[in-house]
Design a protein around this motif. Structure first.
Motif, PDB file in Angstrom:
ATOM      1  N   THR A  99       0.856  -1.282  -0.137  1.00  0.00           N
ATOM      2  CA  THR A  99      -0.055   0.003   0.225  1.00  0.00           C
ATOM      3  C   THR A  99       0.970   1.162   0.034  1.00  0.00           C
ATOM      4  O   THR A  99       0.691   2.109  -0.858  1.00  0.00           O
ATOM      5  CB  THR A  99      -0.825   0.003   0.917  1.00  0.00           C
ATOM      6  OG1 THR A  99      -1.961  -1.072   1.166  1.00  0.00           O
ATOM      7  CG2 THR A  99      -1.742   1.199   1.373  1.00  0.00           C
ATOM      8  N   LEU A 151       1.119   3.971  -3.150  1.00  0.00           N
ATOM      9  CA  LEU A 151       0.655   5.207  -2.785  1.00  0.00           C
ATOM     10  C   LEU A 151       1.837   6.319  -3.198  1.00  0.00           C
ATOM     11  O   LEU A 151       1.555   7.653  -3.781  1.00  0.00           O
ATOM     12  CB  LEU A 151       0.407   5.514  -1.201  1.00  0.00           C
ATOM     13  CG  LEU A 151       0.115   6.892  -0.720  1.00  0.00           C
ATOM     14  CD1 LEU A 151      -1.129   7.512  -1.308  1.00  0.00           C
ATOM     15  CD2 LEU A 151      -0.044   7.005   0.879  1.00  0.00           C
ATOM     16  N   TYR A 170       1.425   6.667  -6.881  1.00  0.00           N
ATOM     17  CA  TYR A 170      -0.028   7.333  -7.219  1.00  0.00           C
ATOM     18  C   TYR A 170       0.290   8.937  -7.075  1.00  0.00           C
ATOM     19  O   TYR A 170      -0.217   9.761  -7.817  1.00  0.00           O
ATOM     20  CB  TYR A 170      -0.837   6.875  -6.085  1.00  0.00           C
ATOM     21  CG  TYR A 170      -2.410   7.583  -6.096  1.00  0.00           C
ATOM     22  CD1 TYR A 170      -3.177   7.245  -7.021  1.00  0.00           C
ATOM     23  CD2 TYR A 170      -2.551   8.648  -5.043  1.00  0.00           C
ATOM     24  CE1 TYR A 170      -4.365   8.038  -7.322  1.00  0.00           C
ATOM     25  CE2 TYR A 170      -3.823   9.240  -5.416  1.00  0.00           C
ATOM     26  CZ  TYR A 170      -4.720   9.115  -6.211  1.00  0.00           C
ATOM     27  OH  TYR A 170      -5.928   9.781  -6.331  1.00  0.00           O
ATOM     28  N   ARG A 187      -8.022   7.019   5.862  1.00  0.00           N
ATOM     29  CA  ARG A 187      -8.631   6.632   4.846  1.00  0.00           C
ATOM     30  C   ARG A 187      -8.271   5.527   4.110  1.00  0.00           C
ATOM     31  O   ARG A 187      -7.269   4.614   4.467  1.00  0.00           O
ATOM     32  CB  ARG A 187      -8.187   7.854   3.809  1.00  0.00           C
ATOM     33  CG  ARG A 187      -8.456   9.169   4.444  1.00  0.00           C
ATOM     34  CD  ARG A 187      -9.901   9.520   4.240  1.00  0.00           C
ATOM     35  NE  ARG A 187     -10.077  10.707   4.915  1.00  0.00           N
ATOM     36  CZ  ARG A 187     -11.134  11.489   4.559  1.00  0.00           C
ATOM     37  NH1 ARG A 187     -12.051  11.193   3.830  1.00  0.00           N
ATOM     38  NH2 ARG A 187     -11.476  12.700   5.109  1.00  0.00           N
ATOM     39  N   ASN A 188      -9.249   4.966   3.417  1.00  0.00           N
ATOM     40  CA  ASN A 188      -9.062   3.402   2.907  1.00  0.00           C
ATOM     41  C   ASN A 188      -8.329   3.648   1.332  1.00  0.00           C
ATOM     42  O   ASN A 188      -9.083   3.457   0.601  1.00  0.00           O
ATOM     43  CB  ASN A 188     -10.430   2.942   2.625  1.00  0.00           C
ATOM     44  CG  ASN A 188     -10.534   1.541   2.227  1.00  0.00           C
ATOM     45  OD1 ASN A 188      -9.432   0.907   2.087  1.00  0.00           O
ATOM     46  ND2 ASN A 188     -11.617   0.674   2.323  1.00  0.00           N
ATOM     47  N   TRP A 189      -7.011   3.884   1.781  1.00  0.00           N
ATOM     48  CA  TRP A 189      -6.155   3.890   0.392  1.00  0.00           C
ATOM     49  C   TRP A 189      -6.065   2.667  -0.334  1.00  0.00           C
ATOM     50  O   TRP A 189      -6.034   2.502  -1.506  1.00  0.00           O
ATOM     51  CB  TRP A 189      -4.724   4.279   0.810  1.00  0.00           C
ATOM     52  CG  TRP A 189      -4.745   5.744   1.146  1.00  0.00           C
ATOM     53  CD1 TRP A 189      -4.856   6.184   2.570  1.00  0.00           C
ATOM     54  CD2 TRP A 189      -4.669   6.991   0.144  1.00  0.00           C
ATOM     55  NE1 TRP A 189      -4.651   7.657   2.431  1.00  0.00           N
ATOM     56  CE2 TRP A 189      -4.663   8.173   1.056  1.00  0.00           C
ATOM     57  CE3 TRP A 189      -4.728   6.949  -1.161  1.00  0.00           C
ATOM     58  CZ2 TRP A 189      -4.667   9.357   0.496  1.00  0.00           C
ATOM     59  CZ3 TRP A 189      -4.779   8.054  -1.761  1.00  0.00           C
ATOM     60  CH2 TRP A 189      -4.519   9.369  -0.998  1.00  0.00           C
ATOM     61  N   SER A 190      -6.119   1.500   0.227  1.00  0.00           N
ATOM     62  CA  SER A 190      -6.191   0.336  -0.270  1.00  0.00           C
ATOM     63  C   SER A 190      -7.193   0.177  -1.385  1.00  0.00           C
ATOM     64  O   SER A 190      -6.964  -0.519  -2.647  1.00  0.00           O
ATOM     65  CB  SER A 190      -6.119  -0.942   0.612  1.00  0.00           C
ATOM     66  OG  SER A 190      -5.171  -1.113   1.463  1.00  0.00           O
ATOM     67  N   LEU A 196      -9.006   2.453  -2.917  1.00  0.00           N
ATOM     68  CA  LEU A 196      -8.745   3.405  -4.167  1.00  0.00           C
ATOM     69  C   LEU A 196      -7.719   2.736  -5.157  1.00  0.00           C
ATOM     70  O   LEU A 196      -7.562   2.738  -6.135  1.00  0.00           O
ATOM     71  CB  LEU A 196      -8.191   4.671  -3.378  1.00  0.00           C
ATOM     72  CG  LEU A 196      -7.946   5.638  -4.545  1.00  0.00           C
ATOM     73  CD1 LEU A 196      -9.054   5.996  -5.703  1.00  0.00           C
ATOM     74  CD2 LEU A 196      -7.205   6.930  -4.117  1.00  0.00           C
ATOM     75  N   LEU A 197      -6.512   2.339  -4.412  1.00  0.00           N
ATOM     76  CA  LEU A 197      -5.305   1.948  -5.350  1.00  0.00           C
ATOM     77  C   LEU A 197      -5.607   0.549  -6.002  1.00  0.00           C
ATOM     78  O   LEU A 197      -5.039   0.450  -7.116  1.00  0.00           O
ATOM     79  CB  LEU A 197      -4.081   1.796  -4.451  1.00  0.00           C
ATOM     80  CG  LEU A 197      -3.665   3.107  -3.695  1.00  0.00           C
ATOM     81  CD1 LEU A 197      -2.548   2.915  -2.573  1.00  0.00           C
ATOM     82  CD2 LEU A 197      -3.133   4.229  -4.625  1.00  0.00           C
ATOM     83  N   LEU A 202      -9.142  12.618  -1.639  1.00  0.00           N
ATOM     84  CA  LEU A 202      -9.080  11.633  -0.512  1.00  0.00           C
ATOM     85  C   LEU A 202      -9.982  10.506  -0.896  1.00  0.00           C
ATOM     86  O   LEU A 202     -11.402  10.901  -1.075  1.00  0.00           O
ATOM     87  CB  LEU A 202      -9.031  12.254   0.898  1.00  0.00           C
ATOM     88  CG  LEU A 202      -8.013  13.264   1.366  1.00  0.00           C
ATOM     89  CD1 LEU A 202      -8.229  13.880   2.655  1.00  0.00           C
ATOM     90  CD2 LEU A 202      -6.733  12.526   1.259  1.00  0.00           C
ATOM     91  N   PRO A 203      -9.464   9.097  -0.442  1.00  0.00           N
ATOM     92  CA  PRO A 203     -10.667   8.174  -0.515  1.00  0.00           C
ATOM     93  C   PRO A 203     -11.442   8.093   0.600  1.00  0.00           C
ATOM     94  O   PRO A 203     -11.333   9.217   1.561  1.00  0.00           O
ATOM     95  CB  PRO A 203      -9.638   6.926  -0.277  1.00  0.00           C
ATOM     96  CG  PRO A 203      -8.395   7.290   0.417  1.00  0.00           C
ATOM     97  CD  PRO A 203      -8.280   8.899  -0.062  1.00  0.00           C
ATOM     98  N   THR A 210     -11.985   5.303   6.484  1.00  0.00           N
ATOM     99  CA  THR A 210     -11.891   3.709   6.777  1.00  0.00           C
ATOM    100  C   THR A 210     -12.888   3.364   7.716  1.00  0.00           C
ATOM    101  O   THR A 210     -13.572   2.097   7.594  1.00  0.00           O
ATOM    102  CB  THR A 210     -10.426   3.155   7.366  1.00  0.00           C
ATOM    103  OG1 THR A 210      -9.800   3.825   6.238  1.00  0.00           O
ATOM    104  CG2 THR A 210     -10.414   1.514   7.503  1.00  0.00           C
TER     105      THR A 210
END
Length: 211
Positions: free
Chosen positions: A26, A30, A33, A102-105, A107-108, A170-171, A174
C-alpha cells in the motif's frame, strides 16, 4: 502532504523496515500514485537503513519522553510529548481522528496490481519517478543495480493529461464510528481502573465495547 511546502518537488524519506507499517504494498502504491497520477511531486525515494545498525531521528526523540510519567488518559501523554523537548522547538502533536484514516487500499486496487510484483523484505531503496511511468525502481543492495517492475494497469482512475498537479482527492474514511474494544480488554480495563483517578475511571467506563 498538507504540511509540505508547495514548492517541494523531490522527496526523500528514511524510515525503518517494519513490513506491516512502512515496507508494504500500500505504501509503495501510494508513492507511485502521488508521483504518476497526482503529479504532486517529481519523485519520491524511500531508504530503509539496516535494522539494528542504524538509528533514525525518531529513536533519539523517543528517548526524550519521560517513560515514568503518571499518565492515565490520552491527554496526559499529549501534554508529556508537547513538553518533552524545547530545543530546537517543542514537538508538534497531531491528534489522529477518523477523518485522517482513509481507505487507500480500496482506491489503489482500482489502478494497481493486487499483489506486489517483487519481494518487499529485501528492498533497501525504492523510487517512484515521473520519468518512469508505470514502474517502481528498487534495489536490494545500497550500491547495487536498480531493478524495475510494472506496478499498475489501465483502470478507472482518471489519467493526468498534463504535468500540472491535479486535485488531491482523498478516499473514503476507513471507519464510520467508534471502534469498540474487545470484551476481554474492556474487562481488564475495569479491573485496573481502580488505580486511576475519578476522571480516568469515568473515561474507561464509557468506552465502546463488543458484546
Amino acid at each position: 502532504m498538507c504540511h509540505m511546502n508547495q514548492n517541494v518537488r523531490y522527496l526523500e524519506i528514511f524510515c525503518d523496515s517494519a513490513c506491516g507499517q512502512n515496507k508494504n504494498w500500500t505504501v509503495f502504491r501510494l508513492m507511485h500514485y502521488i508521483v504518476d497520477h497526482i503529479h504532486r511531486l517529481h519523485s519520491i525515494k524511500i531508504t530503509f537503513p539496516i535494522r539494528g545498525h542504524s538509528y533514525l531521528e525518531c529513536d533519539k526523540n523517543s528517548g526524550l519522553v519521560n517513560q515514568h510519567k503518571r499518565a492515565e488518559l490520552p491527554d496526559d501523554w499529549i501534554q508529556e510529548l508537547q513538553s518533552a523537548r524545547q530545543k530546537p522547538c517543542p514537538f508538534t502533536v497531531t491528534q489522529v481522528d477518523q477523518s485522517l484514516v482513509r481507505n487507500w487500499s480500496a482506491l489503489l486496487e482500482k489502478e494497481y496490481l493486487r499483489k506486489c510484483p517483487f519481494a518487499t523484505r529485501p528492498v533497501k531503496e525504492i523510487v517512484a519517478d515521473r520519468s518512469h511511468p508505470r514502474f517502481l525502481k528498487y534495489r536490494t543492495i545500497y550500491n547495487g543495480a536498480w531493478e524495475e517492475r510494472v506496478v499498475n494497469t489501465p483502470g478507472s482512475l482518471p489519467q493526468v493529461a498534463s504535468s500540472h498537479c491535479r486535485e488531491f482527492i482523498l478516499p473514503e474514511k476507513t471507519y464510520k464510528g467508534p471502534l469498540p474494544v474487545s470484551k476481554g480488554k474492556y474487562k481488564d480495563l475495569q479491573q485496573h481502573k481502580k488505580f486511576c483517578g475519578e476522571e480516568a475511571r469515568g473515561f474507561y467506563e464509557k468506552l465502546s465495547r463488543k458484546d
